[in-house]
Structure formats: C-alpha cells, structure tokens
Design an enzyme around this catalytic site. Structure first.
Site, PDB file in Angstrom:
ATOM      1  N   LYS A 215       0.837  -1.211   0.000  1.00 52.37           N
ATOM      2  CA  LYS A 215       0.000   0.000   0.000  1.00 52.37           C
ATOM      3  C   LYS A 215       0.866   1.253   0.000  1.00 52.37           C
ATOM      4  CE  LYS A 215      -4.275  -1.662   2.130  1.00 52.37           C
ATOM      5  NZ  LYS A 215      -5.228  -1.463   3.237  1.00 52.37           N
TER       6      LYS A 215
ATOM      7  N   LYS B 249      -5.191 -10.030  -6.993  1.00 58.59           N
ATOM      8  CA  LYS B 249      -6.369 -10.187  -6.148  1.00 58.59           C
ATOM      9  C   LYS B 249      -7.492  -9.239  -6.559  1.00 58.59           C
ATOM     10  CE  LYS B 249      -6.278  -8.485  -1.973  1.00 58.59           C
ATOM     11  NZ  LYS B 249      -6.222  -8.167  -0.544  1.00 58.59           N
TER      12      LYS B 249
ATOM     13  N   LYS C 232     -10.845  -3.661  -3.821  1.00 62.04           N
ATOM     14  CA  LYS C 232     -11.632  -2.427  -3.896  1.00 62.04           C
ATOM     15  C   LYS C 232     -10.822  -1.292  -4.474  1.00 62.04           C
ATOM     16  CE  LYS C 232     -14.043  -3.262   0.437  1.00 62.04           C
ATOM     17  NZ  LYS C 232     -13.747  -2.980   1.842  1.00 62.04           N
TER      18      LYS C 232
HETATM   19  P1  AMP Z   1     -10.966  -5.390   2.780  1.00 61.47           P
HETATM   20  O1  AMP Z   1     -11.697  -5.224   1.510  1.00 61.47           O
HETATM   21  O2  AMP Z   1      -9.499  -5.238   2.616  1.00 61.47           O
HETATM   22  O3  AMP Z   1     -11.526  -4.578   3.902  1.00 61.47           O
HETATM   23  O4  AMP Z   1     -11.151  -6.921   3.207  1.00 61.47           O
HETATM   24  C1  AMP Z   1     -12.245  -7.397   3.946  1.00 61.47           C
HETATM   25  C2  AMP Z   1     -12.234  -8.894   4.036  1.00 61.47           C
HETATM   26  O5  AMP Z   1     -12.394  -9.476   2.738  1.00 61.47           O
HETATM   27  C3  AMP Z   1     -10.945  -9.501   4.592  1.00 61.47           C
HETATM   28  O6  AMP Z   1     -11.247 -10.615   5.398  1.00 61.47           O
HETATM   29  C4  AMP Z   1     -10.198  -9.911   3.377  1.00 61.47           C
HETATM   30  O7  AMP Z   1      -9.303 -10.969   3.640  1.00 61.47           O
HETATM   31  C5  AMP Z   1     -11.317 -10.351   2.444  1.00 61.47           C
HETATM   32  N1  AMP Z   1     -10.945 -10.162   1.058  1.00 61.47           N
HETATM   33  C6  AMP Z   1     -10.649  -9.000   0.442  1.00 61.47           C
HETATM   34  N2  AMP Z   1     -10.345  -9.196  -0.856  1.00 61.47           N
HETATM   35  C7  AMP Z   1     -10.451 -10.535  -1.073  1.00 61.47           C
HETATM   36  C8  AMP Z   1     -10.279 -11.374  -2.211  1.00 61.47           C
HETATM   37  N3  AMP Z   1      -9.938 -10.887  -3.408  1.00 61.47           N
HETATM   38  N4  AMP Z   1     -10.471 -12.696  -2.069  1.00 61.47           N
HETATM   39  C9  AMP Z   1     -10.831 -13.203  -0.877  1.00 61.47           C
HETATM   40  N5  AMP Z   1     -11.022 -12.475   0.237  1.00 61.47           N
HETATM   41  C10 AMP Z   1     -10.825 -11.153   0.148  1.00 61.47           C
END
Ligand code: AMP
Ligand code: TRP
Length: 348
Positions: free
Chosen positions: A115, A207, A210
């Site tokens: 990041k 991956k 967002k």
């Molecule tokens: P975040 O969007 O970073 O706040 O992630 C929220 C949750 O979603 C966390 O538990 C991440 O590990 C999961 N997560 C985010 N992106 C992915 C992805 N591409 N595949 C699987 N899990 C994800």
C-alpha cells in the site's frame, strides 16, 4: 448468545462497494459461524482513513457496509454488529499496544509495503499502524477465531505475537507459582480454502480488490444484473478450450471456475466436470447467470434495509452497547496490568 461458545470477531473496511472477494472470502463464512459461535462483526471505519479518504463518503460507506452485512445474512439477534469508531476502546487499546509493538514488526508487513508503494510520498503513520489497530479490534473481544481472507494471515500472526509476547509474557497477572497467566486471549485465524482468494476479472494473477482503479476488475455485491453480465463477458480469458483448476498457466480459468463452483452451489468437483470441455463462449453466460442469481437475494434484502434507515440505526446502537460492554472490560484489565492510575469514571 451463550458465553461458552467460542468467540469470533471480524470486520471489513467501508472503503467503497464490497465485492465478490469480500463476500466469498469473508462475510459468507461469518453467516454460518452464527450457529456455533458468539459472533462480533464490525465495520472498521478507523481503518478506512489510513489512506486518503473522502469525508463526504465515509458515513454513507459505513452505513452501506453495515447494511450489506445484514443483507448477506448476518442476523443482529445472534450477532453483535457495530461500527468500530463508535467504541472508543479500539483507539485507546491501539495506543497502548503501539507502545509495546516493535517498529520493525510493522515495517515487515507485506500489505503495508504494497500500500505504501501505491501511496507514493503520502504515506500516513496510520497506514504503518494499521495492523496494531486490527490487533486491538481482535484482542478487545478475547476472540478465539478471526475469519479472514488469506491476505490477512500476516496481520493475524502479528496480533498473536503482540498478545503473547508483548502482553501476556510481560504483563500477565502472576499465578500462585509466580508464573504469568494470560492477560489476553491469543486468537487463531480462520481461513477457508475455497473463496479465500478471489482474483481480479482482468488479471487472474492479482487479487480482486476495492482499490483497483479498473472497475471491470471486480463485481460488487450491488452491481445490477446487466453490469454483472457485461463484466463477465469482458473478463480476461485464454485461448484454450475447457475450464480447469490448478493449471498455473491458466489463472483465469482457475479463478472463474472457482467462482462458478461457489456461486452456483455445485461445488468444485461437479463444476470442473461440467465445464471440462466447455468453451469460454458457453461458460461465461453460465457464470453470469449463477452470479446474478446468487446476488439477487442479497440485493433484495439490501434495498429493503436501506428503505428503513431507522432500523439500521437501531441495530448499530444495540451493537455499540453490546460491544462496549465487552471492550471496556478488556481495556480496564489492560490498563490495570500496565499500571495506570484508575480514573473515577473508569472504576467499573
Ligand atoms: P478489505 O476489503 O481489505 O476490507 O477486506 C475485507 C475482508 O475481505 C478480509 O477478510 C479480506 O481478507 C477479504 N478479502 C478481500 N479481498 C479478497 C479477495 N480478493 N479474495 C478473498 N477475500 C478477500
Ligand atoms: N484488515 C482487515 C482487512 O482489510 C480488516 C480488519 C480490521 C479486520 N480489523 C479487523 C479483520 C479485525 C478481522 C478482524 O480485511
């Protein structure tokens, strides 16, 4: 909500629309845990400001994320659903943990490095500190298990190290033989293999995220059916016929077949058999339909919830009260172990 059940805590940042990765890697697993665990789910808005954010969007993104938790099947009767910044103990424990966490533990975090690289010259101290705040989120609730996607494993290990090596080993209350007893529960990660890593639609090696500037790379939970179909139609493919799992040369095939297996409910084996000799032209409409159908009930429930804002406010107010009761107790325990003079208002 019996206290003898193992406790679970997890959270997602309110930074823009949740996507299939958030759902399949995280929230979907939370829903099943409600039957067997004492579950706490927060919207981690304090984490959302570790990168530059738009104040005009934060409150709305926080509400919509909470509403999506409920729309995905989180039941406020069985789970405590709350907003991180509504419970002051998160920030306070974060500070206490900051002073006990070695700087070089944070500098090694892969997500920070990634990041920070993206951020260029504008990297906040909060971005480096992000995993300590996450440790505070988890440790405040004495969580036994933390369901997250694969990408959060290193942060979980850090939370464990902070609890074990920095708190329990140094400040745990002394037992009868003078040995240190645990002050905080050391949490375990709960990472499900399937769906733990959903990849981008435009690049099977990165991956779904967002923060990808290309919106075509992800399907959000609120994308209308036409948009879902369009994004899948344009998703990256390869020249080979037939879909398969596990071929390192074909990350897109692996990812899209994995999505189909999960979203259609068929499971990996049946999906692999069904699509083994299928061309992309036949497969994509199938995946699009499975995705639209899987998201339909979520989108319906979401629309209902958003049409009644009072209900969401009430859920979050109740969640705050329940979360605060647990978090304030833990914080008092840590303050005492670290030797702070109790303030009159804190003598609970
Ligand atoms: P975040 O969007 O970073 O706040 O992630 C929220 C949750 O979603 C966390 O538990 C991440 O590990 C999961 N997560 C985010 N992106 C992915 C992805 N591409 N595949 C699987 N899990 C994800
Ligand atoms: N860092 C997590 C993510 O990006 C979000 C998060 C913050 C979290 N606090 C947490 C997840 C506590 C689980 C438990 O996915």
């Amino acid at each position: 909500m019996s206290s003898t059940r193992p406790r679970v805590l997890s959270g997602v940042q309110p930074t823009g629309a949740l996507h299939l990765g958030n759902w399949l890697g995280a929230i979907r697993n939370w829903v099943d845990l409600q039957d067997s665990h004492d579950t706490f789910f927060c919207v981690v808005d304090l984490h959302a400001i570790t990168v530059p954010h738009d104040p005009a969007r934060l409150a709305e993104d926080t509400r919509s994320t909470a509403a999506l938790y409920l729309a995905c099947g989180i039941d406020p009767q069985r789970s405590t659903v709350f907003v991180q910044s509504h419970v002051g103990a998160h920030s306070e424990l974060c500070w206490l943990l900051n002073c006990l966490t070695p700087l070089n533990w944070l500098e090694r975090m892969i997500q920070f490095k990634e990041k920070a690289l993206k951020q260029g010259s504008d990297v906040s101290a909060g971005l480096l500190d992000y995993p300590v705040l996450m440790a505070a989120d988890i440790l405040l609730y004495d969580a036994d298990q933390v369901p997250v996607g694969e990408d959060q494993k290193q942060h979980l290990e850090l939370a464990r190290d902070i609890a074990q090596q920095r708190l329990n080993a140094r400040f745990g209350p002394k037992g009868p033989d003078g040995e240190r007893m645990p002050l905080l529960k050391v949490p375990e990660p709960l990472i499900l293999k399937e769906g733990a890593r959903v990849m981008s639609l435009t690049d099977g090696r990165s991956k779904m995220s967002k923060s990808d500037p290309n919106e075509a790379s992800r399907i959000t939970l609120l994308d209308p059916p036409e948009l879902i179909t369009k994004k899948i139609k344009r998703a990256k493919t390869d020249p080979q016929l037939g879909l398969e799992f596990g071929n390192p040369e074909r990350p897109e095939a692996d990812n899209l077949l994995g999505l189909y297996a999960l979203l259609s409910g068929r499971g990996r084996e049946a999906a692999a058999a069904e699509c083994a000799s299928m061309g992309w032209g036949s497969f994509k409409p199938l995946l699009a339909e499975a995705t639209v159908e899987a998201l339909r009930p979520v989108q319906q429930r979401y629309a209902e919830l958003r049409s009644d804002p009072g209900r969401l406010d009430q859920v979050l107010a109740e969640g705050q009260a329940r979360a605060e009761a647990v978090a304030d107790d833990t914080l008092a325990r840590v303050r005492q172990a670290l030797g702070f003079l109790p303030g009159p208002a804190r003598n609970r």
